[in-house]
Design a protein around this motif. Structure first.
Motif, mmCIF file in Angstrom:
data_model
loop_
_atom_site.group_PDB
_atom_site.id
_atom_site.type_symbol
_atom_site.label_atom_id
_atom_site.label_comp_id
_atom_site.label_asym_id
_atom_site.label_seq_id
_atom_site.Cartn_x
_atom_site.Cartn_y
_atom_site.Cartn_z
ATOM 1 N N SER A 47 17.269 -68.947 -34.847
ATOM 2 C CA SER A 47 18.486 -69.290 -35.585
ATOM 3 C C SER A 47 19.595 -68.274 -35.377
ATOM 4 O O SER A 47 20.660 -68.385 -35.986
ATOM 5 N N LYS A 48 19.340 -67.305 -34.496
ATOM 6 C CA LYS A 48 20.325 -66.244 -34.279
ATOM 7 C C LYS A 48 20.569 -66.070 -32.776
ATOM 8 O O LYS A 48 21.241 -66.881 -32.158
ATOM 9 N N ASP A 49 20.000 -65.007 -32.191
ATOM 10 C CA ASP A 49 20.320 -64.653 -30.806
ATOM 11 C C ASP A 49 19.941 -65.745 -29.804
ATOM 12 O O ASP A 49 20.676 -66.000 -28.846
ATOM 13 N N TYR A 50 18.788 -66.363 -30.003
ATOM 14 C CA TYR A 50 18.379 -67.398 -29.041
ATOM 15 C C TYR A 50 19.294 -68.603 -29.137
ATOM 16 O O TYR A 50 19.690 -69.173 -28.110
ATOM 17 N N LEU A 51 19.638 -69.007 -30.354
ATOM 18 C CA LEU A 51 20.546 -70.141 -30.522
ATOM 19 C C LEU A 51 21.911 -69.838 -29.926
ATOM 20 O O LEU A 51 22.545 -70.706 -29.315
ATOM 21 N N LEU A 52 22.349 -68.601 -30.066
ATOM 22 C CA LEU A 52 23.649 -68.187 -29.514
ATOM 23 C C LEU A 52 23.619 -68.018 -28.000
ATOM 24 O O LEU A 52 24.668 -67.914 -27.370
ATOM 25 N N GLY A 53 22.411 -67.948 -27.422
ATOM 26 C CA GLY A 53 22.298 -67.775 -25.978
ATOM 27 C C GLY A 53 22.360 -66.339 -25.524
ATOM 28 O O GLY A 53 22.441 -66.066 -24.320
ATOM 29 N N THR A 54 22.282 -65.400 -26.462
ATOM 30 C CA THR A 54 22.334 -63.987 -26.086
ATOM 31 C C THR A 54 20.951 -63.409 -25.796
ATOM 32 O O THR A 54 20.837 -62.264 -25.349
ATOM 33 N N ARG A 55 19.894 -64.185 -26.081
ATOM 34 C CA ARG A 55 18.534 -63.817 -25.677
ATOM 35 C C ARG A 55 17.885 -65.025 -25.030
ATOM 36 O O ARG A 55 18.060 -66.157 -25.488
ATOM 37 N N THR A 56 17.143 -64.784 -23.959
ATOM 38 C CA THR A 56 16.533 -65.862 -23.189
ATOM 39 C C THR A 56 15.130 -66.176 -23.697
ATOM 40 O O THR A 56 14.587 -65.486 -24.568
ATOM 41 N N ARG A 57 14.509 -67.201 -23.092
ATOM 42 C CA ARG A 57 13.135 -67.568 -23.443
ATOM 43 C C ARG A 57 12.184 -66.397 -23.232
ATOM 44 O O ARG A 57 11.323 -66.117 -24.072
ATOM 45 N N ASP A 58 12.329 -65.705 -22.115
ATOM 46 C CA ASP A 58 11.459 -64.569 -21.834
ATOM 47 C C ASP A 58 11.706 -63.414 -22.803
ATOM 48 O O ASP A 58 10.777 -62.689 -23.166
ATOM 49 N N GLN A 59 12.945 -63.247 -23.214
ATOM 50 C CA GLN A 59 13.286 -62.111 -24.069
ATOM 51 C C GLN A 59 12.801 -62.264 -25.505
ATOM 52 O O GLN A 59 12.778 -61.277 -26.247
ATOM 53 N N ILE A 60 12.419 -63.475 -25.910
ATOM 54 C CA ILE A 60 11.882 -63.627 -27.267
ATOM 55 C C ILE A 60 10.352 -63.706 -27.276
ATOM 56 O O ILE A 60 9.755 -63.874 -28.346
ATOM 57 N N LEU A 61 9.730 -63.569 -26.101
ATOM 58 C CA LEU A 61 8.271 -63.511 -26.074
ATOM 59 C C LEU A 61 7.782 -62.267 -26.814
ATOM 60 O O LEU A 61 8.386 -61.197 -26.708
ATOM 61 N N LEU A 62 6.702 -62.413 -27.560
ATOM 62 C CA LEU A 62 6.131 -61.260 -28.245
ATOM 63 C C LEU A 62 5.471 -60.305 -27.261
ATOM 64 O O LEU A 62 5.367 -59.099 -27.525
ATOM 65 N N ALA A 63 5.035 -60.820 -26.147
ATOM 66 C CA ALA A 63 4.487 -60.001 -25.060
ATOM 67 C C ALA A 63 4.410 -60.877 -23.815
ATOM 68 O O ALA A 63 4.293 -62.105 -23.906
ATOM 69 N N GLY A 64 4.486 -60.248 -22.655
ATOM 70 C CA GLY A 64 4.435 -60.996 -21.406
ATOM 71 C C GLY A 64 3.008 -61.254 -20.940
ATOM 72 O O GLY A 64 2.038 -60.768 -21.533
#
Length: 403
Positions: A47-64
Motif C-alpha cells: 500500500s506504499k512503496d510497491y504501489l507507488l512503483g518505488t520498490r520492485t517485486r524483487d525488492q519486497i522479497l523477504l529473502a532471495g
C-alpha cells in the motif's frame, strides 16, 4: 524423539520468521515452506512503496533464492488443501502429499468483504497481496476517480499513495475519526484531517450498494448520498484464514486457537501470524492481532517452542503506518479506560499516552516520533513510573524517563 522435519504452510512474515528462527536456533532437519506465490515477500509495502512503483517485486522479497538455498529451506509454490494431523501430512491442491514431524500453519488472513449488493463485482478491488497491488496500480493514473471504503491503516495508506499518483480520491468510513483504538482520539483526528488538507474528499457514511454502468461505479450510501468513481477499493480489515484448520478438526474461534507456545489443539500442529489466536490456560481468548511485528514474533515463538527452547519475551506490541509523508507508530494499547496525556509539537498533538488507574503507562502513539515510542515501550515493559506532567512536556526527553 528429536525433531527431524517441519512443514510451514504459508509464506508471509509469520511463516518466513518461523523458518528463519528454526535455522538460527540450530535446527538441522528438513524444512519446507509452502506458499501459492513461492518466495515470501513483505506485505506492508503493497500500500506504499510497491504501489507507488518505488520498490520492485524483487525488492519486497523477504529473502532471495540464495538465502533459502544456503539454509537448506525448500520453498514450494503450491497451496495446502487439507491436513492429516495424526499422520503429520499436508495435501496440496495438485495432489502431492508431504509429511513431517510438525506442521506450522501460517495461512494469514483474507480481505474482509463488504456485505452489500454489488460488492462482489470483479471491478471492486481489494489490497491484500501482490496481485491486488498490481491490479490497483494498473488502474491508478492522473485524473482517475478512486473511491476507497474504509479509512483504517490500509485505506489511509492507499489513499495517500493514490493521491501521489494523481488520482482523485474519495475516502468513506462509518466512523469519524477512524483509528481511535489504535492511536487515541486526539491523534486520530489530526491524522484523519490530513486527507482533506491534501485534497482528498472525506465522507462519513455506511455503504449500501455498488452498481456499475459502463466504466462508472456508483457507491450508494445509507444516508442517500452517492459517490461516483472509476474504481472502488474496499479496505475494511481482514478475516483469518481458518479453512484448513477447520477441515482438520482444530479448535477455532475467529482464528486458529493456540497456546502460548503457538500449539493448536493438535500436538503436531502449530499456528502463527494473523490466523492464530491465543487461548490462555483458563480458557480466556485474547484479541487476535494483525500487525507485522506480531506475525514476526509468533514465528519466533514457534521456532523456539518447536525446539523445546525457552520462549522469548517480546514486550508490548508495536505497529507503524505511513500517510502523506508522516510516520505513525504505536506501542502497547491506547484502548481502554485510563487517563490520556497529549504531548504537542509546534502547536499540534504529536504524541498520546494512556495511563491506567494506577498511573502506569499502558500505551503510546506518536506522529514522526520514533524515539518517543521506543522510550515508551521501555517504560511499559519495565513498568517504570512516570509523571504525567513530564509526559506532556515536549521539553522533557522521554528517553531519560525510560532509564
Amino acid at each position: 524423539m528429536a525433531l527431524e522435519s517441519v512443514i510451514i504452510a504459508g509464506g508471509g512474515m509469520a511463516g518466513f520468521a518461523t523458518a528463519r528462527e528454526l535455522r538460527s536456533r540450530g535446527f538441522t532437519g528438513q524444512l519446507t515452506l509452502i506458499d501459492p506465490e513461492g518466495l515470501p515477500y513483505d506485505r506492508p509495502p503493497l500500500s506504499k512503496d510497491y504501489l507507488l512503483g518505488t520498490r520492485t517485486r524483487d525488492q519486497i522479497l523477504l529473502a532471495g533464492e540464495d538465502w533459502f538455498r544456503d539454509r537448506r529451506i525448500e520453498v514450494l509454490a503450491g497451496r495446502a488443501a487439507a491436513l492429516k494431523p495424526d499422520e503429520g501430512v499436508v495435501l496440496l491442491e495438485d495432489g502431492r502429499e508431504l509429511a513431517a514431524d510438525r506442521i506450522v500453519l501460517a495461512t494469514g488472513a483474507a480481505a474482509r468483504k463488504l456485505d452489500v449488493p454489488g460488492s462482489d463485482l470483479e471491478t471492486v478491488l481489494e489490497l491484500r497481496n501482490r496481485a491486488d497491488a498490481d491490479k490497483l496500480r494498473d488502474v491508478l493514473r492522473p485524473g482517475v476517480r478512486l473511491a476507497i471504503v474504509g479509512a483504517g491503516l490500509i485505506g489511509a495508506e492507499t489513499a495517500s499513495a493514490a493521491l501521489a499518483l494523481g488520482a482523485e480520491v474519495t475516502l468513506v468510513d462509518p466512523v469519524d475519526p477512524p483509528l481511535v483504538p489504535a492511536v487515541g482520539t486526539t491523534l486520530a483526528r489530526r491524522l484523519h484531517r490530513m486527507h482533506e488538507e491534501r485534497g482528498i474528499r472525506v465522507l462519513t457514511g455506511i455503504p449500501a450498494a455498488i452498481t456499475v454502468q459502463g466504466q462508472e461505479h456508483r457507491l450508494a450510501l445509507a444516508d442517500g448520498a452517492a459517490v461516483y468513481a472509476d474504481a472502488v477499493l474496499v479496505g475494511i480489515g481482514v478475516v483469518p484464514e481458518t479453512g484448513l484448520a477447520v477441515s482438520a478438526g482444530l479448535d477455532t474461534d475467529n482464528g486458529i486457537l493456540v497456546d502460548e507456545h503457538q500449539r493448536t489443539s493438535h500436538p503436531k500442529i502449530y499456528a502463527v501470524g494473523d490466523a492464530a489466536r491465543v487461548r490462555l490456560p483458563d480458557g480466556t481468548l485474547l484479541r487476535r492481532a494483525e500487525h507485522w511485528e506480531h506475525a514476526r514474533n509468533t514465528g519466533i515463538t514457534a521456532g523456539a517452542a518447536l525446539l523445546g527452547q525457552e520462549l522469548p519475551n517480546h514486550g508490548a506490541p508495536w505497529f507503524w503506518s505511513d500517510r502523506h509523508g508522516v510516520h505513525v507508530e504505536g506501542v502497547g494499547s491506547m484502548a481502554g479506560e485510563g487517563r490520556v496525556v497529549i504531548r504537542e509539537k509546534e502547536g499540534l498533538p504529536a504524541a498520546a499516552f494512556r495511563l491506567d488507574a494506577d498511573g502506569r503507562l499502558e500505551g503510546c502513539a506518536a506522529i514522526d516520533g520514533g524515539f518517543t515510542v521506543r522510550a515508551a515501550r521501555r517504560i511499559i515493559d519495565r513498568r517504570i513510573p512516570v509523571d504525567p506532567a513530564q509526559l506532556a512536556d515536549s521539553a522533557v526527553d522521554l528517553r531519560k524517563l525510560a532509564r
